[in-house]
Design an enzyme around this catalytic site. Structure first.
Site, PDB file in Angstrom:
ATOM      1  N   ALA A  78     -18.616   9.950 -29.272  1.00 30.70           N
ATOM      2  CA  ALA A  78     -18.129  11.026 -30.138  1.00 30.70           C
ATOM      3  C   ALA A  78     -19.242  11.350 -31.119  1.00 30.70           C
ATOM      4  CB  ALA A  78     -16.869  10.604 -30.874  1.00 30.70           C
ATOM      5  N   ARG A  84      -3.480   3.829 -28.449  1.00 30.04           N
ATOM      6  CA  ARG A  84      -2.700   3.961 -29.668  1.00 30.04           C
ATOM      7  C   ARG A  84      -1.417   4.755 -29.475  1.00 30.04           C
ATOM      8  NH1 ARG A  84      -8.443   5.773 -31.740  1.00 30.04           N
ATOM      9  NH2 ARG A  84      -8.185   6.634 -29.652  1.00 30.04           N
ATOM     10  N   ARG A  96      -8.735   5.634 -21.816  1.00 29.28           N
ATOM     11  CA  ARG A  96      -8.669   4.174 -21.843  1.00 29.28           C
ATOM     12  C   ARG A  96      -7.645   3.663 -20.828  1.00 29.28           C
ATOM     13  NH1 ARG A  96      -8.598   2.792 -28.372  1.00 29.28           N
ATOM     14  NH2 ARG A  96     -10.827   3.201 -28.780  1.00 29.28           N
ATOM     15  N   HIS A 140       0.828  -1.195   0.000  1.00 27.79           N
ATOM     16  CA  HIS A 140       0.000   0.000   0.000  1.00 27.79           C
ATOM     17  C   HIS A 140       0.867   1.251   0.000  1.00 27.79           C
ATOM     18  CE1 HIS A 140      -3.874  -2.061   1.722  1.00 27.79           C
ATOM     19  NE2 HIS A 140      -3.514  -2.532   0.545  1.00 27.79           N
ATOM     20  N   GLU A 178       1.009   3.842   2.108  1.00 28.76           N
ATOM     21  CA  GLU A 178       1.561   4.358   3.366  1.00 28.76           C
ATOM     22  C   GLU A 178       2.924   3.762   3.714  1.00 28.76           C
ATOM     23  OE1 GLU A 178      -3.010   4.471   3.957  1.00 28.76           O
ATOM     24  OE2 GLU A 178      -1.525   3.292   2.839  1.00 28.76           O
ATOM     25  N   ASP A 188     -16.690  -1.641 -37.335  1.00 28.63           N
ATOM     26  CA  ASP A 188     -15.509  -0.771 -37.250  1.00 28.63           C
ATOM     27  C   ASP A 188     -14.191  -1.545 -37.258  1.00 28.63           C
ATOM     28  OD1 ASP A 188     -17.433   1.131 -36.992  1.00 28.63           O
ATOM     29  OD2 ASP A 188     -16.908   1.732 -34.947  1.00 28.63           O
TER      30      ASP A 188
END
Length: 363
Positions: free
Chosen positions: A157, A210, A187, A53, A55, A203
Protein backbone atom coordinates in the site's frame (compact mmCIF):
# COMPACT_ATOMS: atom_id res chain seq x y z
CA UNK A 1 -12.43 -22.74 -30.56
CA UNK A 2 -14.75 -23.24 -27.58
CA UNK A 3 -18.36 -22.17 -27.85
CA UNK A 4 -19.91 -19.29 -25.91
CA UNK A 5 -21.99 -21.83 -24.01
CA UNK A 6 -18.86 -23.70 -22.90
CA UNK A 7 -17.20 -20.45 -21.85
CA UNK A 8 -20.29 -19.42 -19.89
CA UNK A 9 -20.45 -22.62 -17.87
CA UNK A 10 -16.67 -22.72 -17.34
CA UNK A 11 -16.82 -19.16 -15.97
CA UNK A 12 -19.50 -20.30 -13.52
CA UNK A 13 -17.31 -23.26 -12.49
CA UNK A 14 -14.28 -21.04 -11.95
CA UNK A 15 -16.27 -18.70 -9.72
CA UNK A 16 -17.61 -21.69 -7.79
CA UNK A 17 -14.10 -23.03 -7.19
CA UNK A 18 -13.10 -19.75 -5.51
CA UNK A 19 -15.35 -20.54 -2.56
CA UNK A 20 -12.91 -23.09 -1.16
CA UNK A 21 -9.59 -21.50 -2.11
CA UNK A 22 -7.01 -21.93 0.69
CA UNK A 23 -9.31 -24.47 2.41
CA UNK A 24 -8.44 -27.68 0.55
CA UNK A 25 -5.04 -28.53 2.01
CA UNK A 26 -2.43 -29.53 -0.54
CA UNK A 27 -5.10 -30.21 -3.16
CA UNK A 28 -6.36 -27.43 -5.43
CA UNK A 29 -9.86 -26.04 -5.10
CA UNK A 30 -11.53 -27.43 -8.23
CA UNK A 31 -15.17 -27.07 -9.27
CA UNK A 32 -17.30 -29.37 -11.42
CA UNK A 33 -20.67 -28.62 -12.99
CA UNK A 34 -22.92 -31.26 -14.56
CA UNK A 35 -25.03 -29.73 -17.32
CA UNK A 36 -27.96 -31.47 -19.01
CA UNK A 37 -30.09 -29.75 -21.68
CA UNK A 38 -28.52 -26.36 -20.90
CA UNK A 39 -29.37 -26.67 -17.21
CA UNK A 40 -27.01 -27.19 -14.28
CA UNK A 41 -28.11 -30.41 -12.59
CA UNK A 42 -25.07 -31.03 -10.36
CA UNK A 43 -22.42 -28.95 -8.58
CA UNK A 44 -19.32 -29.91 -6.66
CA UNK A 45 -16.23 -28.21 -5.17
CA UNK A 46 -13.18 -29.92 -3.70
CA UNK A 47 -14.18 -30.43 -0.08
CA UNK A 48 -12.51 -28.61 2.80
CA UNK A 49 -9.34 -30.53 3.58
CA UNK A 50 -9.00 -31.77 -0.01
CA UNK A 51 -11.34 -34.80 -0.14
CA UNK A 52 -13.67 -35.70 -1.77
CA UNK A 53 -12.82 -34.18 -5.13
CA UNK A 54 -15.24 -31.99 -7.05
CA UNK A 55 -16.29 -34.58 -9.67
CA UNK A 56 -17.81 -37.25 -7.40
CA UNK A 57 -19.59 -34.56 -5.40
CA UNK A 58 -21.11 -33.05 -8.55
CA UNK A 59 -22.09 -36.49 -9.86
CA UNK A 60 -23.75 -37.37 -6.56
CA UNK A 61 -25.66 -34.10 -6.75
CA UNK A 62 -26.79 -34.86 -10.31
CA UNK A 63 -27.71 -38.50 -9.75
CA UNK A 64 -29.28 -40.17 -12.81
CA UNK A 65 -29.34 -36.83 -14.60
CA UNK A 66 -25.57 -37.21 -15.18
CA UNK A 67 -26.12 -39.79 -17.92
CA UNK A 68 -25.48 -38.20 -21.31
CA UNK A 69 -24.62 -34.84 -19.67
CA UNK A 70 -21.62 -32.53 -20.03
CA UNK A 71 -19.19 -32.08 -17.13
CA UNK A 72 -17.36 -28.75 -16.78
CA UNK A 73 -14.23 -29.14 -14.63
CA UNK A 74 -11.77 -26.33 -13.91
CA UNK A 75 -8.79 -28.75 -13.79
CA UNK A 76 -8.20 -31.96 -15.74
CA UNK A 77 -9.76 -34.91 -13.84
CA UNK A 78 -7.21 -37.06 -12.03
CA UNK A 79 -6.17 -40.35 -13.62
CA UNK A 80 -4.46 -42.12 -10.72
CA UNK A 81 -5.71 -44.34 -7.92
CA UNK A 82 -5.33 -42.88 -4.46
CA UNK A 83 -7.70 -42.98 -1.52
CA UNK A 84 -10.48 -43.00 -4.11
CA UNK A 85 -10.76 -44.13 -7.76
CA UNK A 86 -9.61 -41.70 -10.48
CA UNK A 87 -12.09 -38.90 -11.13
CA UNK A 88 -11.79 -39.60 -14.86
CA UNK A 89 -13.06 -43.14 -14.25
CA UNK A 90 -15.84 -41.82 -12.01
CA UNK A 91 -17.04 -39.60 -14.87
CA UNK A 92 -16.89 -42.55 -17.27
CA UNK A 93 -18.86 -44.81 -14.92
CA UNK A 94 -21.53 -42.14 -14.47
CA UNK A 95 -22.26 -42.08 -18.20
CA UNK A 96 -21.02 -38.56 -18.87
CA UNK A 97 -21.02 -37.89 -22.63
CA UNK A 98 -18.76 -34.84 -22.81
CA UNK A 99 -16.12 -33.22 -20.58
CA UNK A 100 -14.93 -29.61 -20.81
CA UNK A 101 -11.84 -28.63 -18.80
CA UNK A 102 -10.00 -25.42 -18.02
CA UNK A 103 -6.36 -26.39 -17.35
CA UNK A 104 -4.23 -29.51 -17.74
CA UNK A 105 -3.07 -30.95 -14.41
CA UNK A 106 0.78 -30.82 -14.32
CA UNK A 107 0.98 -33.60 -11.72
CA UNK A 108 3.06 -36.31 -13.44
CA UNK A 109 0.43 -38.87 -12.43
CA UNK A 110 -2.09 -36.95 -14.56
CA UNK A 111 -0.65 -34.49 -17.14
CA UNK A 112 -2.97 -35.43 -20.00
CA UNK A 113 -3.71 -38.96 -18.81
CA UNK A 114 -7.11 -37.95 -17.47
CA UNK A 115 -8.10 -36.56 -20.86
CA UNK A 116 -6.72 -39.68 -22.54
CA UNK A 117 -8.80 -41.99 -20.30
CA UNK A 118 -11.95 -40.07 -21.12
CA UNK A 119 -11.29 -40.11 -24.87
CA UNK A 120 -10.46 -43.83 -24.79
CA UNK A 121 -13.90 -44.41 -23.26
CA UNK A 122 -15.55 -42.59 -26.15
CA UNK A 123 -16.19 -39.35 -24.25
CA UNK A 124 -15.78 -36.09 -26.15
CA UNK A 125 -13.20 -33.84 -24.48
CA UNK A 126 -12.83 -30.08 -24.96
CA UNK A 127 -9.72 -28.88 -23.10
CA UNK A 128 -8.40 -25.39 -22.44
CA UNK A 129 -11.67 -23.48 -22.15
CA UNK A 130 -11.01 -20.16 -20.35
CA UNK A 131 -7.59 -21.63 -19.64
CA UNK A 132 -5.92 -18.43 -18.47
CA UNK A 133 -8.74 -17.64 -16.04
CA UNK A 134 -8.63 -21.17 -14.66
CA UNK A 135 -4.84 -21.07 -14.35
CA UNK A 136 -4.90 -17.80 -12.39
CA UNK A 137 -7.03 -19.33 -9.63
CA UNK A 138 -4.93 -22.52 -9.62
CA UNK A 139 -1.70 -20.54 -9.21
CA UNK A 140 -0.80 -21.98 -5.81
CA UNK A 141 -1.26 -25.59 -6.84
CA UNK A 142 0.60 -25.05 -10.13
CA UNK A 143 3.52 -23.33 -8.38
CA UNK A 144 3.92 -26.22 -5.94
CA UNK A 145 3.87 -28.78 -8.75
CA UNK A 146 6.08 -26.89 -11.21
CA UNK A 147 8.32 -24.67 -9.05
CA UNK A 148 8.25 -26.66 -5.79
CA UNK A 149 7.30 -23.57 -3.84
CA UNK A 150 4.15 -21.58 -3.02
CA UNK A 151 2.70 -18.99 -5.37
CA UNK A 152 3.86 -15.63 -3.97
CA UNK A 153 1.61 -12.57 -4.03
CA UNK A 154 3.30 -9.36 -2.90
CA UNK A 155 0.98 -6.66 -1.55
CA UNK A 156 2.03 -3.06 -0.98
CA UNK A 157 0.00 0.00 0.00
CA UNK A 158 1.73 3.14 -1.27
CA UNK A 159 0.88 6.75 -0.53
CA UNK A 160 0.35 9.33 -3.24
CA UNK A 161 3.93 10.51 -2.71
CA UNK A 162 5.46 7.01 -2.91
CA UNK A 163 5.81 5.91 0.72
CA UNK A 164 4.58 2.82 2.61
CA UNK A 165 4.78 4.34 6.08
CA UNK A 166 6.48 6.91 8.28
CA UNK A 167 9.60 6.07 10.26
CA UNK A 168 8.83 5.67 13.96
CA UNK A 169 5.07 6.06 13.60
CA UNK A 170 4.09 2.39 13.63
CA UNK A 171 1.20 1.36 11.43
CA UNK A 172 -0.04 4.09 9.12
CA UNK A 173 -3.31 3.52 7.26
CA UNK A 174 -2.51 4.55 3.70
CA UNK A 175 -5.72 3.21 2.20
CA UNK A 176 -9.33 3.55 3.32
CA UNK A 177 -11.75 1.00 4.80
CA UNK A 178 -13.02 -0.24 1.42
CA UNK A 179 -9.50 -1.11 0.24
CA UNK A 180 -8.67 -2.68 3.61
CA UNK A 181 -11.77 -4.87 3.30
CA UNK A 182 -10.45 -5.99 -0.10
CA UNK A 183 -7.16 -6.94 1.56
CA UNK A 184 -9.15 -9.13 3.94
CA UNK A 185 -10.66 -10.87 0.90
CA UNK A 186 -7.17 -11.40 -0.49
CA UNK A 187 -5.86 -12.77 2.81
CA UNK A 188 -8.76 -15.23 2.96
CA UNK A 189 -7.78 -16.97 -0.31
CA UNK A 190 -4.13 -17.50 0.67
CA UNK A 191 -2.75 -20.32 2.80
CA UNK A 192 -0.27 -18.09 4.62
CA UNK A 193 0.71 -14.46 5.11
CA UNK A 194 4.29 -13.32 5.73
CA UNK A 195 5.96 -10.23 7.18
CA UNK A 196 9.40 -9.37 8.50
CA UNK A 197 10.22 -8.86 12.16
CA UNK A 198 10.54 -5.11 11.58
CA UNK A 199 6.92 -4.86 10.52
CA UNK A 200 5.81 -7.22 13.27
CA UNK A 201 7.53 -5.05 15.89
CA UNK A 202 6.79 -1.57 14.52
CA UNK A 203 3.16 -2.14 13.49
CA UNK A 204 2.17 -4.82 16.04
CA UNK A 205 -0.37 -6.25 13.57
CA UNK A 206 -2.67 -9.24 13.98
CA UNK A 207 -2.57 -10.19 10.26
CA UNK A 208 -6.00 -11.79 10.44
CA UNK A 209 -9.11 -11.25 8.32
CA UNK A 210 -10.76 -8.36 10.12
CA UNK A 211 -14.17 -8.72 8.49
CA UNK A 212 -16.29 -10.82 10.89
CA UNK A 213 -17.57 -13.04 8.07
CA UNK A 214 -13.99 -13.93 7.07
CA UNK A 215 -12.36 -14.13 10.49
CA UNK A 216 -12.50 -17.93 10.40
CA UNK A 217 -10.59 -17.94 7.11
CA UNK A 218 -7.58 -16.04 8.45
CA UNK A 219 -4.38 -17.52 7.01
CA UNK A 220 -1.40 -19.03 8.79
CA UNK A 221 0.84 -16.12 9.90
CA UNK A 222 4.62 -16.32 9.30
CA UNK A 223 7.22 -13.87 10.61
CA UNK A 224 10.83 -13.76 9.40
CA UNK A 225 12.47 -13.29 12.78
CA UNK A 226 16.13 -14.28 12.58
CA UNK A 227 16.84 -13.53 16.23
CA UNK A 228 13.48 -14.67 17.66
CA UNK A 229 12.74 -11.17 18.92
CA UNK A 230 8.93 -11.16 18.70
CA UNK A 231 7.35 -10.14 22.01
CA UNK A 232 5.14 -12.73 23.68
CA UNK A 233 2.60 -10.00 24.42
CA UNK A 234 2.37 -8.97 20.76
CA UNK A 235 -1.02 -8.96 19.05
CA UNK A 236 0.24 -11.76 16.79
CA UNK A 237 0.70 -14.06 19.78
CA UNK A 238 -2.49 -12.89 21.50
CA UNK A 239 -4.54 -13.79 18.41
CA UNK A 240 -3.38 -17.42 18.21
CA UNK A 241 -6.95 -18.64 18.72
CA UNK A 242 -7.85 -17.05 15.38
CA UNK A 243 -4.96 -18.33 13.24
CA UNK A 244 -1.65 -20.19 13.74
CA UNK A 245 1.65 -18.36 13.92
CA UNK A 246 5.17 -19.47 12.93
CA UNK A 247 8.47 -17.71 13.48
CA UNK A 248 11.31 -18.37 11.06
CA UNK A 249 14.55 -18.09 13.03
CA UNK A 250 18.25 -18.69 12.61
CA UNK A 251 20.17 -21.73 13.93
CA UNK A 252 21.56 -19.79 16.92
CA UNK A 253 18.10 -19.66 18.47
CA UNK A 254 18.38 -21.27 21.89
CA UNK A 255 16.36 -24.26 23.02
CA UNK A 256 14.95 -22.16 25.87
CA UNK A 257 13.67 -19.57 23.40
CA UNK A 258 12.12 -22.23 21.18
CA UNK A 259 10.42 -23.82 24.19
CA UNK A 260 9.17 -20.42 25.34
CA UNK A 261 7.46 -19.79 22.01
CA UNK A 262 6.22 -23.37 21.72
CA UNK A 263 4.67 -23.13 25.18
CA UNK A 264 2.80 -20.02 24.02
CA UNK A 265 1.54 -21.93 20.98
CA UNK A 266 3.93 -20.44 18.43
CA UNK A 267 5.73 -22.78 16.01
CA UNK A 268 9.43 -22.11 15.38
CA UNK A 269 11.01 -22.95 12.03
CA UNK A 270 14.82 -23.05 12.06
CA UNK A 271 16.61 -22.18 8.82
CA UNK A 272 20.33 -22.00 8.14
CA UNK A 273 21.40 -18.43 7.38
CA UNK A 274 23.17 -17.22 4.24
CA UNK A 275 25.13 -13.99 4.75
CA UNK A 276 23.22 -13.51 7.98
CA UNK A 277 19.81 -13.73 6.31
CA UNK A 278 17.13 -16.37 5.96
CA UNK A 279 17.45 -17.89 2.45
CA UNK A 280 14.04 -17.38 0.90
CA UNK A 281 14.19 -20.11 -1.79
CA UNK A 282 14.93 -22.77 0.82
CA UNK A 283 12.25 -21.41 3.14
CA UNK A 284 9.62 -21.48 0.39
CA UNK A 285 10.54 -25.04 -0.52
CA UNK A 286 10.12 -26.05 3.13
CA UNK A 287 6.76 -24.27 3.36
CA UNK A 288 5.63 -26.01 0.18
CA UNK A 289 6.42 -29.40 1.71
CA UNK A 290 4.10 -28.57 4.61
CA UNK A 291 1.23 -28.04 2.15
CA UNK A 292 1.35 -24.24 1.85
CA UNK A 293 0.51 -23.44 -1.77
CA UNK A 294 -0.04 -19.67 -1.68
CA UNK A 295 1.82 -17.01 0.26
CA UNK A 296 0.70 -13.41 0.75
CA UNK A 297 3.72 -11.19 1.46
CA UNK A 298 2.61 -7.99 3.20
CA UNK A 299 5.65 -6.25 4.57
CA UNK A 300 7.74 -4.39 4.89
CA UNK A 301 10.05 -2.70 2.38
CA UNK A 302 13.10 -4.90 3.10
CA UNK A 303 11.13 -8.14 2.85
CA UNK A 304 9.42 -7.02 -0.36
CA UNK A 305 12.78 -6.09 -1.88
CA UNK A 306 14.32 -9.42 -0.83
CA UNK A 307 11.53 -11.43 -2.48
CA UNK A 308 11.78 -9.36 -5.65
CA UNK A 309 15.57 -9.63 -5.84
CA UNK A 310 15.34 -13.40 -5.37
CA UNK A 311 12.90 -13.65 -8.29
CA UNK A 312 10.25 -15.25 -6.08
CA UNK A 313 7.30 -12.92 -6.69
CA UNK A 314 4.57 -14.19 -9.01
CA UNK A 315 2.05 -11.38 -8.55
CA UNK A 316 2.20 -7.78 -7.34
CA UNK A 317 -0.86 -6.19 -5.76
CA UNK A 318 -0.10 -2.48 -5.60
CA UNK A 319 -2.58 -0.28 -3.74
CA UNK A 320 -2.12 3.46 -4.21
CA UNK A 321 -3.78 5.60 -1.55
CA UNK A 322 -5.12 9.12 -1.82
CA UNK A 323 -3.01 10.53 1.00
CA UNK A 324 0.55 11.88 1.27
CA UNK A 325 3.03 11.05 4.03
CA UNK A 326 5.70 13.69 3.49
CA UNK A 327 8.71 14.08 5.78
CA UNK A 328 10.02 10.89 7.32
CA UNK A 329 8.32 8.61 4.84
CA UNK A 330 9.60 5.08 4.19
CA UNK A 331 10.09 4.70 0.45
CA UNK A 332 8.22 1.93 -1.30
CA UNK A 333 10.34 -0.50 -3.36
CA UNK A 334 7.63 -0.31 -6.04
CA UNK A 335 5.30 2.38 -7.32
CA UNK A 336 3.19 2.48 -10.49
CA UNK A 337 6.09 4.33 -12.09
CA UNK A 338 8.77 1.70 -11.40
CA UNK A 339 7.17 -1.75 -11.65
CA UNK A 340 9.99 -4.30 -12.04
CA UNK A 341 10.79 -5.70 -15.47
CA UNK A 342 9.07 -8.94 -16.30
CA UNK A 343 5.73 -8.00 -14.75
CA UNK A 344 2.76 -7.23 -16.95
CA UNK A 345 -0.42 -5.38 -15.93
CA UNK A 346 -3.41 -7.65 -15.37
CA UNK A 347 -6.12 -5.32 -14.10
CA UNK A 348 -6.86 -2.04 -12.36
CA UNK A 349 -9.62 -1.70 -9.77
CA UNK A 350 -10.85 1.17 -7.61
CA UNK A 351 -11.87 0.79 -3.97
CA UNK A 352 -13.27 4.07 -2.71
CA UNK A 353 -10.56 6.66 -3.32
CA UNK A 354 -7.83 4.02 -3.56
CA UNK A 355 -6.60 2.21 -6.68
CA UNK A 356 -5.33 -1.36 -6.97
CA UNK A 357 -3.04 -2.29 -9.84
CA UNK A 358 -2.31 -6.00 -10.25
CA UNK A 359 0.74 -7.26 -12.17
CA UNK A 360 1.69 -10.85 -13.00
CA UNK A 361 5.14 -12.16 -13.80
CA UNK A 362 5.22 -13.15 -17.46
CA UNK A 363 6.86 -16.55 -16.88
Amino acid sequence: MSSKIDQRYMAVAIRLARQNMARTGSNPSVACLIVQNDKIVGRGITAIGGRPHAEPLALADAGERAKGATAYVTLEPCAHHGATPPCAQTLIDAGIARVVTGWVDPDNRVDGKGHAMLRAAGIEVEAGVLAEMARDDLGGYLARKQKHRPFVSLKLAVSKDGFIGRDGDGQVFITGPIARAQVDMMRAVHDAILVGSGTATADDPELICRLPSLRGRSPHRIVLDTHASLALDSRLVKSLKVAPLSLVCGPETSEDTILKFNHAGVAVIIEELVDGRIPLPELLEDLSETGISSLFVEGGAKVATAFLQAGLVDEINLFTGNMSIGTGGIASPITIDNVPAGFIPVRTEKFGEDVLNVYRHNQ
